[in-house]
Design a protein around this motif. Structure first.
Motif, short mmCIF file in Angstrom:
data_model
loop_
_atom_site.label_atom_id
_atom_site.label_comp_id
_atom_site.label_asym_id
_atom_site.label_seq_id
_atom_site.Cartn_x
_atom_site.Cartn_y
_atom_site.Cartn_z
N PHE A 1 0.84 -1.21 0.00
CA PHE A 1 0.00 0.00 0.00
C PHE A 1 0.87 1.25 0.00
CE2 PHE A 1 0.76 -0.58 4.53
CZ PHE A 1 0.89 0.72 5.02
N ILE A 2 0.24 2.33 -0.40
CA ILE A 2 0.85 3.65 -0.36
C ILE A 2 -0.15 4.58 0.31
CG2 ILE A 2 0.01 4.33 -2.65
CD1 ILE A 2 2.72 5.78 -3.05
N SER A 3 0.33 5.46 1.18
CA SER A 3 -0.56 6.44 1.79
C SER A 3 0.01 7.83 1.51
CB SER A 3 -0.72 6.20 3.29
OG SER A 3 0.45 6.54 4.01
N LEU A 4 -0.90 8.74 1.23
CA LEU A 4 -0.54 10.11 0.83
C LEU A 4 -1.27 11.10 1.70
CD1 LEU A 4 0.89 11.81 -1.50
CD2 LEU A 4 -1.40 11.94 -2.50
N TRP A 5 -0.52 12.05 2.25
CA TRP A 5 -1.12 13.19 2.94
C TRP A 5 -1.34 14.22 1.83
CZ3 TRP A 5 -3.87 14.41 6.83
CH2 TRP A 5 -3.99 15.73 7.23
N GLU A 6 -2.58 14.30 1.34
CA GLU A 6 -2.90 15.08 0.15
C GLU A 6 -2.62 16.58 0.24
OE1 GLU A 6 -6.25 13.40 -2.53
OE2 GLU A 6 -6.89 13.16 -0.41
N PRO A 7 -2.87 17.23 1.38
CA PRO A 7 -2.64 18.68 1.40
C PRO A 7 -1.21 19.09 1.01
CG PRO A 7 -3.91 18.04 3.33
CD PRO A 7 -3.46 16.77 2.64
N GLN B 1 0.92 16.70 -0.72
CA GLN B 1 1.41 15.71 -1.69
C GLN B 1 2.59 14.94 -1.09
OE1 GLN B 1 -1.13 15.48 -3.54
NE2 GLN B 1 -0.31 15.82 -5.56
N PHE B 2 2.43 14.56 0.17
CA PHE B 2 3.49 13.91 0.94
C PHE B 2 3.22 12.41 1.04
CE2 PHE B 2 5.60 12.52 4.85
CZ PHE B 2 6.87 13.05 4.66
N VAL B 3 4.12 11.60 0.49
CA VAL B 3 4.01 10.14 0.59
C VAL B 3 4.47 9.78 2.00
CG1 VAL B 3 4.83 7.92 -0.27
CG2 VAL B 3 4.41 9.81 -1.87
N HIS B 4 3.51 9.39 2.82
CA HIS B 4 3.82 9.10 4.21
C HIS B 4 4.27 7.65 4.39
CE1 HIS B 4 2.45 9.31 8.68
NE2 HIS B 4 3.73 9.52 8.56
N HIS B 5 3.65 6.74 3.65
CA HIS B 5 4.00 5.32 3.79
C HIS B 5 3.97 4.64 2.43
CE1 HIS B 5 3.68 5.60 8.12
NE2 HIS B 5 2.48 6.13 7.99
N PRO C 1 -1.24 15.43 -9.28
CA PRO C 1 -0.37 16.29 -10.08
C PRO C 1 1.09 16.35 -9.64
CG PRO C 1 -1.72 17.62 -8.61
CD PRO C 1 -2.19 16.19 -8.48
N GLY C 2 1.39 16.07 -8.38
CA GLY C 2 2.77 16.20 -7.91
C GLY C 2 3.15 17.66 -7.84
N PRO C 3 4.37 18.01 -7.51
CA PRO C 3 5.44 17.09 -7.13
C PRO C 3 5.14 16.43 -5.78
CG PRO C 3 6.13 19.33 -6.68
CD PRO C 3 4.78 19.40 -7.36
N PHE C 4 5.79 15.31 -5.54
CA PHE C 4 5.61 14.54 -4.32
C PHE C 4 6.87 14.63 -3.48
CE2 PHE C 4 3.20 12.51 -7.71
CZ PHE C 4 1.94 12.62 -7.19
N ARG C 5 6.68 14.55 -2.18
CA ARG C 5 7.82 14.52 -1.26
C ARG C 5 7.64 13.39 -0.27
NH1 ARG C 5 9.35 20.85 -0.11
NH2 ARG C 5 10.03 21.21 -2.24
N LEU C 6 8.76 12.98 0.31
CA LEU C 6 8.75 11.98 1.38
C LEU C 6 10.01 12.14 2.20
CD1 LEU C 6 10.95 9.55 0.63
CD2 LEU C 6 9.14 8.87 -0.93
N LYS C 7 9.98 11.59 3.39
CA LYS C 7 11.16 11.52 4.24
C LYS C 7 11.57 10.06 4.33
CE LYS C 7 9.80 15.33 7.27
NZ LYS C 7 9.38 15.66 8.65
N CYS C 8 12.88 9.82 4.25
CA CYS C 8 13.40 8.46 4.37
C CYS C 8 14.54 8.47 5.37
CB CYS C 8 13.89 7.96 3.00
SG CYS C 8 14.37 6.23 2.99
N VAL C 9 14.49 7.56 6.33
CA VAL C 9 15.55 7.46 7.32
C VAL C 9 16.89 7.33 6.58
CG1 VAL C 9 16.51 6.02 9.16
CG2 VAL C 9 14.06 6.47 9.07
N ALA C 10 17.84 8.17 6.95
CA ALA C 10 19.13 8.21 6.26
C ALA C 10 19.84 6.87 6.25
CB ALA C 10 20.03 9.29 6.87
N GLY C 11 19.67 6.07 7.27
CA GLY C 11 20.32 4.77 7.34
C GLY C 11 19.59 3.65 6.61
N ASN C 12 18.46 3.95 6.00
CA ASN C 12 17.67 2.93 5.31
C ASN C 12 18.15 2.85 3.85
OD1 ASN C 12 15.77 1.19 4.28
ND2 ASN C 12 14.03 2.21 5.24
N SER C 13 19.31 2.23 3.66
CA SER C 13 19.96 2.21 2.35
C SER C 13 19.14 1.49 1.29
CB SER C 13 21.35 1.59 2.44
OG SER C 13 21.27 0.28 2.93
N VAL C 14 18.38 0.47 1.66
CA VAL C 14 17.56 -0.25 0.69
C VAL C 14 16.48 0.67 0.14
CG1 VAL C 14 15.96 -2.18 0.37
CG2 VAL C 14 18.06 -2.51 1.68
N ALA C 15 15.77 1.37 1.02
CA ALA C 15 14.71 2.28 0.58
C ALA C 15 15.29 3.45 -0.22
CB ALA C 15 13.92 2.79 1.78
#
Length: 152
Positions: free
Chosen positions: A61-67, A69-73, A98-112
């Motif tokens: 699944f993917i979850s988006l905080w629409e206000p 355009q933030f990909v939360h999960h 429409p994007g653009p989209f943003r997300l935060k990724c843990v810096a140590g999560n090299s696979v993601a």
């Protein structure tokens, strides 16, 4: 594979994926700190789409905080990673919003981080949450010609 809007009936399966993936991959956290009911509070108010197969049911699944355009999960069930499901969910999102989209990724999560970079995301900043460094990533290119084939 079908990608569709999540329904309330999907929440038990989504909570199970959320719990099992976090416990197996978030090695920087104590696995016992994750609970099944975390899913409801972590996705409250978000737009959720699921990836589903006839053989396995919901596999991600993917979850988006629409206000914002933030990909939360973006979560893919254990045993189903590396099969194009995450990319299909991101491509579907880019077709719907429409994007653009943003997300935060843990810096140590090299696979993601490697996955996001291969998928066209670029680092635009960095920060820290709860003492853990993260990278702020953005996907601004939503040109249909860059997307993989439709998954629905």
């Amino acid at each position: 594979m079908t990608i569709r809007l999540a329904s309330i009936e999907d929440h038990a399966a989504l909570a199970g994926i959320f719990l099992s993936v976090r416990r197996s991959t978030f090695v920087w956290e104590d696995p016992a700190s994750f609970q099944l009911d975390d899913f409801a509070s972590a996705t409250e108010g978000e737009l959720i789409h699921v990836a589903e197969t006839a053989e396995n049911g919901i596999v991600g699944f993917i979850s988006l905080w629409e206000p914002e355009q933030f990909v939360h999960h973006l979560f893919i069930a254990n045993g189903h990673r590396g099969k194009g499901i995450g990319r299909a969910l991101l491509d579907d999102l880019a077709r719907r919003q429409p994007g653009p989209f943003r997300l935060k990724c843990v810096a140590g999560n090299s696979v993601a981080l490697s996955f996001y970079k291969r998928s066209g995301w670029a680092q635009i900043g960095e920060g820290e949450t709860d003492g853990r460094p993260y990278l702020l990533m953005e996907l601004s290119k939503t040109d249909e010609s860059t997307l993989s084939s439709p998954s629905t």
